[in-house]
Design an enzyme around this catalytic site. Structure first.
Site, PDB file in Angstrom:
ATOM      1  N   GLY A 590     -27.277  58.360 -67.520  1.00 31.64           N
ATOM      2  CA  GLY A 590     -26.041  57.680 -67.895  1.00 31.64           C
ATOM      3  C   GLY A 590     -26.349  56.419 -68.647  1.00 31.64           C
ATOM      4  O   GLY A 590     -27.488  56.158 -69.030  1.00 31.64           O
ATOM      5  N   GLY A 591     -25.308  55.630 -68.867  1.00 38.09           N
ATOM      6  CA  GLY A 591     -25.442  54.390 -69.592  1.00 38.09           C
ATOM      7  C   GLY A 591     -26.450  53.449 -68.927  1.00 38.09           C
ATOM      8  O   GLY A 591     -27.139  52.694 -69.582  1.00 38.09           O
ATOM      9  N   PHE A 592     -26.530  53.549 -67.651  1.00 37.53           N
ATOM     10  CA  PHE A 592     -27.372  52.624 -66.909  1.00 37.53           C
ATOM     11  C   PHE A 592     -28.830  53.065 -66.915  1.00 37.53           C
ATOM     12  O   PHE A 592     -29.742  52.251 -66.915  1.00 37.53           O
ATOM     13  CB  PHE A 592     -26.850  52.539 -65.476  1.00 37.53           C
ATOM     14  CG  PHE A 592     -27.678  51.661 -64.582  1.00 37.53           C
ATOM     15  CD1 PHE A 592     -27.751  50.296 -64.826  1.00 37.53           C
ATOM     16  CD2 PHE A 592     -28.390  52.196 -63.524  1.00 37.53           C
ATOM     17  CE1 PHE A 592     -28.515  49.488 -64.003  1.00 37.53           C
ATOM     18  CE2 PHE A 592     -29.147  51.384 -62.709  1.00 37.53           C
ATOM     19  CZ  PHE A 592     -29.216  50.031 -62.936  1.00 37.53           C
ATOM     20  N   GLY A 593     -29.049  54.357 -66.928  1.00 41.46           N
ATOM     21  CA  GLY A 593     -30.421  54.841 -66.907  1.00 41.46           C
ATOM     22  C   GLY A 593     -30.461  56.257 -66.400  1.00 41.46           C
ATOM     23  O   GLY A 593     -29.460  56.976 -66.428  1.00 41.46           O
ATOM     24  N   VAL A 595     -30.954  59.196 -63.539  1.00 40.22           N
ATOM     25  CA  VAL A 595     -30.572  59.343 -62.137  1.00 40.22           C
ATOM     26  C   VAL A 595     -31.440  60.417 -61.492  1.00 40.22           C
ATOM     27  O   VAL A 595     -31.605  61.511 -62.055  1.00 40.22           O
ATOM     28  CB  VAL A 595     -29.085  59.728 -62.008  1.00 40.22           C
ATOM     29  CG1 VAL A 595     -28.637  59.650 -60.562  1.00 40.22           C
ATOM     30  CG2 VAL A 595     -28.224  58.839 -62.893  1.00 40.22           C
ATOM     31  N   LYS A 609     -30.384  55.553 -59.230  1.00 39.92           N
ATOM     32  CA  LYS A 609     -30.206  55.258 -60.658  1.00 39.92           C
ATOM     33  C   LYS A 609     -31.263  54.255 -61.080  1.00 39.92           C
ATOM     34  O   LYS A 609     -31.259  53.114 -60.603  1.00 39.92           O
ATOM     35  CB  LYS A 609     -28.812  54.679 -60.898  1.00 39.92           C
ATOM     36  CG  LYS A 609     -27.716  55.654 -60.569  1.00 39.92           C
ATOM     37  CD  LYS A 609     -26.423  55.238 -61.211  1.00 39.92           C
ATOM     38  CE  LYS A 609     -25.427  56.391 -61.094  1.00 39.92           C
ATOM     39  NZ  LYS A 609     -24.200  56.119 -61.834  1.00 39.92           N
ATOM     40  N   ASP A 707     -15.452  50.978 -66.120  1.00 39.17           N
ATOM     41  CA  ASP A 707     -15.926  52.205 -66.755  1.00 39.17           C
ATOM     42  C   ASP A 707     -15.327  53.437 -66.068  1.00 39.17           C
ATOM     43  O   ASP A 707     -16.036  54.346 -65.653  1.00 39.17           O
ATOM     44  CB  ASP A 707     -17.457  52.249 -66.730  1.00 39.17           C
ATOM     45  CG  ASP A 707     -18.002  53.181 -67.802  1.00 39.17           C
ATOM     46  OD1 ASP A 707     -17.201  53.648 -68.646  1.00 39.17           O
ATOM     47  OD2 ASP A 707     -19.215  53.444 -67.799  1.00 39.17           O
TER      48      ASP A 707
END
Ligand SMILES: *[C@@H]1O[C@H](CO)[C@@H](O)[C@H](O)[C@H]1NC(C)=O
Ligand SMILES: *[C@@H]1O[C@H](CO)[C@@H](O)[C@H](O)[C@H]1NC(C)=O
Ligand SMILES: *[C@@H]1O[C@H](CO)[C@@H](O)[C@H](O)[C@H]1NC(C)=O
Ligand SMILES: *[C@@H]1O[C@H](CO)[C@@H](O)[C@H](O)[C@H]1NC(C)=O
Ligand SMILES: *[C@@H]1O[C@H](CO)[C@@H](O)[C@H](O)[C@H]1NC(C)=O
Ligand SMILES: *[C@@H]1O[C@H](CO)[C@@H](O)[C@H](O)[C@H]1NC(C)=O
Ligand SMILES: *[C@@H]1O[C@H](CO)[C@@H](O)[C@H](O)[C@H]1NC(C)=O
Ligand SMILES: *[C@@H]1O[C@H](CO)[C@@H](O)[C@H](O)[C@H]1NC(C)=O
Ligand SMILES: *[C@@H]1O[C@H](CO)[C@@H](O)[C@H](O)[C@H]1NC(C)=O
Length: 897
Positions: A590-593, A595, A609, A707
């Protein structure tokens, strides 16, 4: 001493004799409608005690008939009446009666120009849920009467007046009389008979005969058709044989008619055409007794013909003993020509002592399930609810009690599935009888003044899917069984207005994050902490005795999800390696990194994550926020178990949601190719909305998700929706994203106002959620790729303008949805996606509207089984008039052959 004893014995005897002289009126209910409250009297002629109607009805107003119509011969009951100008259905509840026993009920109507309008009036009289008779009043001085023989279906019988827009319904008197079980065998639980005529042939008086001559207080109308008929009579008593099914009084049978010059008695009647175009079905009961001569060769012998065909005979009545020729199944003809013809072996012409003609009530409706009736009547009594709560709760469908929704089926009685008593000014405790509404799915008791504890028994309502107790003064803890149904089962429980401590404000120094709303919340927080202190003090004194709504939620949240530690947990990178088995299974990006899937020591599945190679800049803030977020607990938020802030690694550890994201389900990415239906989509939307509402309203200061999108709505093993990635605040994103000043959130979901203000608020989440709703309705993506890139809200707006639902609804739902429910959500989604944030609703509003839409959807599913219940036509295929006149039976005089 002796003389006293003798006196007592004597008086006891005379008492007994006195009672026997007059049949008793035990079980009679005799109501004189419209007399002043509390009044009662004994009727001058019959000596039957009459009472006022206030214990039997909730509505209407009392009137006296105009003085012009009063006369000495007018029975007292007819001089007053109750009229019902308001409400389409007004009912009397007659009780006590015994369920399963037979009763005759008689209503009388005398208009007497009581309202000075002097206009004809037409209204319907219902027995329970079915039409009993249409009352057509055209003569102000005439007495109109309706009588029915019926079996009580419950411990009460309701009689309802239903307006037909032709004047105000009213009633003068209402009388209920018990019958013996074996009487009128044609009357049973499914067959009630409406009196057409009850004639006393050859009567010497012109007054109807009734109580006490007839212990059942039937009204026998005098009838003689002179000069063609001759009256005969006897002074000898006429006996009823034992277990006589009609028990016609001797004084009725003592008179009879015979043809004057002819050899046959003839009478006829035309069947009444009912509103549905069919003819009423009829029962005919003829009563005979020979009263002229005891000599065997001086007896009348006769045959009965119906429309020219022999129906029964030859029949010879017994001397001074009653006999009957009567139908056992109803006739279904348009005209009945009855002819009683002298048999050629008979010296005497035929006779007829009495006759009764009844029509059958058409069973168009089934009464509500008995258990539901008992429960809802008790709830009505408990809260003293008036509204239109009269007659049957669910039937007929156009008179359903306000606040109820019922399910209907052709095979079974209606059941109550929704009870909405929101904002009804209810006080007191939640009554235990609620537990007997065993099919209830939606129960809304919000915004009343209910007090006491949340009762255990609510957990016994196994069909319950939605329980709203918001805005009351309930205290105590949520019963564990109920909480269990809510956390592990399908129950959505709303006990809002009880803010749990979701204090995400602390030493993070995120001052820029603190909204002006803070001031408001400060006061609330202060109050909250006072309550908690109070609570703790109380806890020392009395364990488990809790004090307020606030504590209710505390308990709820606290006792949820046992395996998840409420303490935030910090992991090292090494631990994460262990947990994920060296980052073996990647489950997303995802946007964060990236998973990864993993297991904690206890076996709990987690999603880790990871974000690697980050500058440590901002990691302090990240840690602080992560710590805060681990404190946010709600069943519709994915629990954040802990985080890692180790060297160059930042990671968040969430509980694993095994069923993937809503996006997966909408896009068919999951293994199952199953399409999620509208009801399930609504349920997911409600749950996600509740999670969001909690972040906005339950947390201090409010947490903005930033989000919201279908890929951030995850589904647990039990298919419960939970929001993921909430509260990853601006600082979080900024410090972690290379494009720090770039857009936060996801294209298509982002509040358009952000582009001009660069500020996000709760209303930005509402916008994003509106986009999610649009996706749920249409099955389209937030940004439609074809024909040219177009935002879903523009696409929707164009199609909504056409007003054609099939232009936008996801075709994969195969039209299995309630259209109104779709419209409601479509309307809501458009409100949420309004360009200006001030015009968007808040999440509490969104949750409430979605719940309404779900209730609509659920009740429409129940309705899809709808079909009206009609009394089936006689299954016999014989077509002769005689057969269709009804099957016939007789007792008394066997044929003289
Ligand atoms: C009807 O008349 C009686 C007296 O005959 C009187 O007591 C009563 O108040 C009247 N009722 C109404 C509604 O006027
Ligand atoms: C009521 O009765 C009058 C005459 O008695 C008749 O003309 C009228 O059609 C009736 N109305 C209904 C609805 O049966
Ligand atoms: C009631 O009587 C009718 C005939 O009059 C019969 O068809 C029906 O089965 C009876 N119902 C019950 C419940 O006994
Ligand atoms: C009956 O018959 C008698 C004589 O046979 C006659 O006088 C009388 O008018 C008749 N009555 C009727 C009603 O036809
Ligand atoms: C009728 O006659 C029979 C004998 O034929 C007799 O036993 C009976 O008592 C009589 N009944 C009456 C009421 O007179
Ligand atoms: C009929 O009864 C009478 C007496 O009432 C008698 O005289 C006559 O014989 C009887 N006739 C027959 C056929 O039995
Ligand atoms: C009943 O009798 C009348 C007159 O005799 C006749 O016109 C009518 O057709 C008969 N009805 C039926 C159903 O037989
Ligand atoms: C009586 O009528 C039946 C038919 O109804 C007939 O068969 C019989 O012969 C008649 N008897 C006499 C004596 O007329
Ligand atoms: C609840 O009771 C309080 C006082 O007892 C009253 O002020 C309030 O209006 C009531 N609320 C409702 C909804 O009836």
């Amino acid at each position: 001493m002796n003389s006293l004893l003798l006196w007592i014995t004597l008086s006891a005897i005379s008492c007994t004799i006195g009672v026997q002289a007059q049949p008793n009126t035990q079980g009679f209910i005799s109501i004189d409608c419209g007399i002043s409250e509390g009044r009662s009297y004994d009727d001058e002629i019959t000596e039957i005690p009459y009472i006022c109607d206030t214990p039997f009805t909730d509505s209407g107003a009392n009137y006296n008939i105009s003085a012009n119509y009063l006369s000495n011969s007018l029975p007292t009951q007819l001089s007053s009446l109750r009229s019902f100008p308001d409400g389409s259905r007004n009912c009397y509840t007659l009780r006590p009666v015994l369920k399963g026993l037979k009763y005759s009920i008689r209503a009388m109507f005398m208009y007497g120009n009581y309202d000075g309008l002097n206009k004809p009036i037409v209204f319907d009289l219902h027995l329970g849920v079915n039409l009993w008779k249409t009352i057509n009043i055209s003569d102000a001085s005439r007495v109109y009467m309706a009588e029915v023989l019926t079996v009580a279906e419950a411990h009460f019988i309701s009689v309802c007046l239903v307006g037909t827009n032709s004047g105000t319904p009213f009633i003068s008197s209402l009388e209920l009389r018990p019958l013996k079980m074996y009487m009128y065998p044609a009357v049973n639980a499914t067959s009630s008979l409406v009196l057409f005529r009850r004639l006393n042939m050859g009567s010497a008086t012109d007054q109807p005969l009734r109580y006490p001559e007839d212990p059942y207080d039937r009204l026998w109308e005098p009838y003689t058709y002179s000069p063609y008929w001759t009256s005969i009579s006897t002074t000898f008593n006429v006996e009823n044989p034992p277990k006589d099914v009609f028990e016609v009084p001797s004084s009725v049978l003592q008179t009879a008619v015979m043809p004057t010059n002819a050899t046959s008695l003839k009478f006829y009647w035309d069947a009444i055409r009912e509103r549905d175009g069919t003819f009423s079905q009829y029962h005919l009961f003829m009563h005979f007794a020979e009263i002229q001569s005891n000599a065997s060769n001086r007896t009348s012998i006769f045959n009965v013909h119906l429309n020219g065909d022999l129906w029964d005979g030859p029949f010879a009545p017994n001397y001074l003993s009653s006999g009957h020729i009567y139908t056992t199944t109803p006739g279904s003809l348009y005209q009945y020509n009855i002819s009683i013809n002298q048999a050629n072996t008979s010296v005497l012409p035929p006779i007829l002592n009495a006759v009764e003609i009844y029509s059958l009530i058409k069973l168009k409706e089934l009464a509500t399930d008995f258990r539901d009736i008992v429960a809802i009547m008790a709830i009505k009594a408990h809260f003293q609810i008036k509204r239109n709560w009269m007659g049957d709760p669910c039937a007929p469908r156009n008179f359903v009690w306000e606040g109820l929704i019922c399910s209907y089926s052709i095979y079974a009685p209606p059941r109550i599935t929704t009870l909405n008593l929101s904002s009804s000014g209810l006080t007191g405790e939640i009554p235990a009888t609620l537990a007997n509404l065993s099919e209830i799915k939606y129960l809304d008791l919000s915004y009343n003044n209910l007090t006491g504890e949340i009762p255990d028994f609510l957990a016994k309502l196994t069909s319950l899917q939605l329980l709203i107790l918001t805005g009351n003064q309930l205290n105590g803890s949520i019963p564990p069984a109920l909480l269990g149904r809510s956390t592990d089962g399908p129950l959505i429980l709303s006990i809002e207005d009880n803010s749990p401590p979701c204090d995400v404000e602390n030493s993070c120094n995120n001052k820029k994050n603190i909204a002006p709303l803070r001031e408001i919340f400060l006061a609330t927080a202060l109050l909250l902490s006072l309550l908690i202190v109070f609570y703790l003090l109380r806890m020392r004194k009395k364990e488990k005795e809790l004090v307020s709504d606030t504590i209710v939620k505390l308990q709820k949240e606290g006792s949820q999800k046992a395996p998840i530690q409420s303490e935030s947990r910090q992991f090292t990178y090494g631990e994460l390696e262990n947990i994920t088995n060296n980052f073996e299974l990647q489950i997303g990006k995802g946007g964060f990194g990236t998973v990864f899937h993993g297991y904690l020591d206890g076996g709990t599945q987690v999603a880790v994550k990871m974000r690697s190679q980050t500058s440590s800049q901002g990691s302090k803030e990240f840690m602080c926020e992560a710590q805060l977020l681990t404190r946010v607990h709600h069943r519709n938020l994915v629990p954040l178990i802990g985080y890692c802030n180790d060297d160059h690694y930042l990671a968040l550890v969430y509980e694993y949601m095994s069923e993937g994201s809503l996006e997966d389900h909408m896009r068919g990415k999951t293994d199952s190719t199953r399409v999620i239906g509208w009801e399930e989509r609504l349920r997911i939307a409600i749950e996600a909305a509740q999670g969001l509402e909690y972040l906005h309203k339950g947390c201090k200061p409010p947490v903005i998700h930033r989000d919201v999108k279908t890929s951030n709505i995850l589904l647990s093993e039990k298919l419960e929706a939970k929001l993921a990635d909430f509260g990853l605040s601006k600082s979080f994103h900024e410090s972690l994203t290379h494009v720090s000043t770039a857009v936060v959130g996801t294209v298509g979901y982002l509040d358009p106002e952000y582009y001009s203000t660069f500020k996000l608020s709760e209303k930005s989440d509402v916008y994003s959620f509106g986009v999610v709703l649009l996706e749920l309705i249409t099955g389209q993506r937030a940004v439609l790729p074809r024909p040219e890139k177009c935002h879903i809200s523009h696409w929707m707006r164009q199609r909504l303008a056409n007003g054609n639902i099939s232009d936008f609804v996801d075709t994969r739902m195969q039209e299995v949805y309630d259209v109104n429910s779709i419209w409601k959500v479509a309307d809501l989604a458009m409100k949420c996606t309004a360009a200006t944030s001030s015009r968007r609703p808040n999440m509490a509003y969104v949750v409430a509207r979605l719940k309404e839409a779900l209730a609509m959807e659920a009740s429409s599913q129940d309705r899809s089984y709808e079909m009206s219940v009609q009394a089936s036509e006689s299954s016999e295929s014989e077509t002769s008039d005689v057969a269709r006149g009804g099957r016939i039976n007789r007792v008394g005089g066997p044929a003289g052959r």
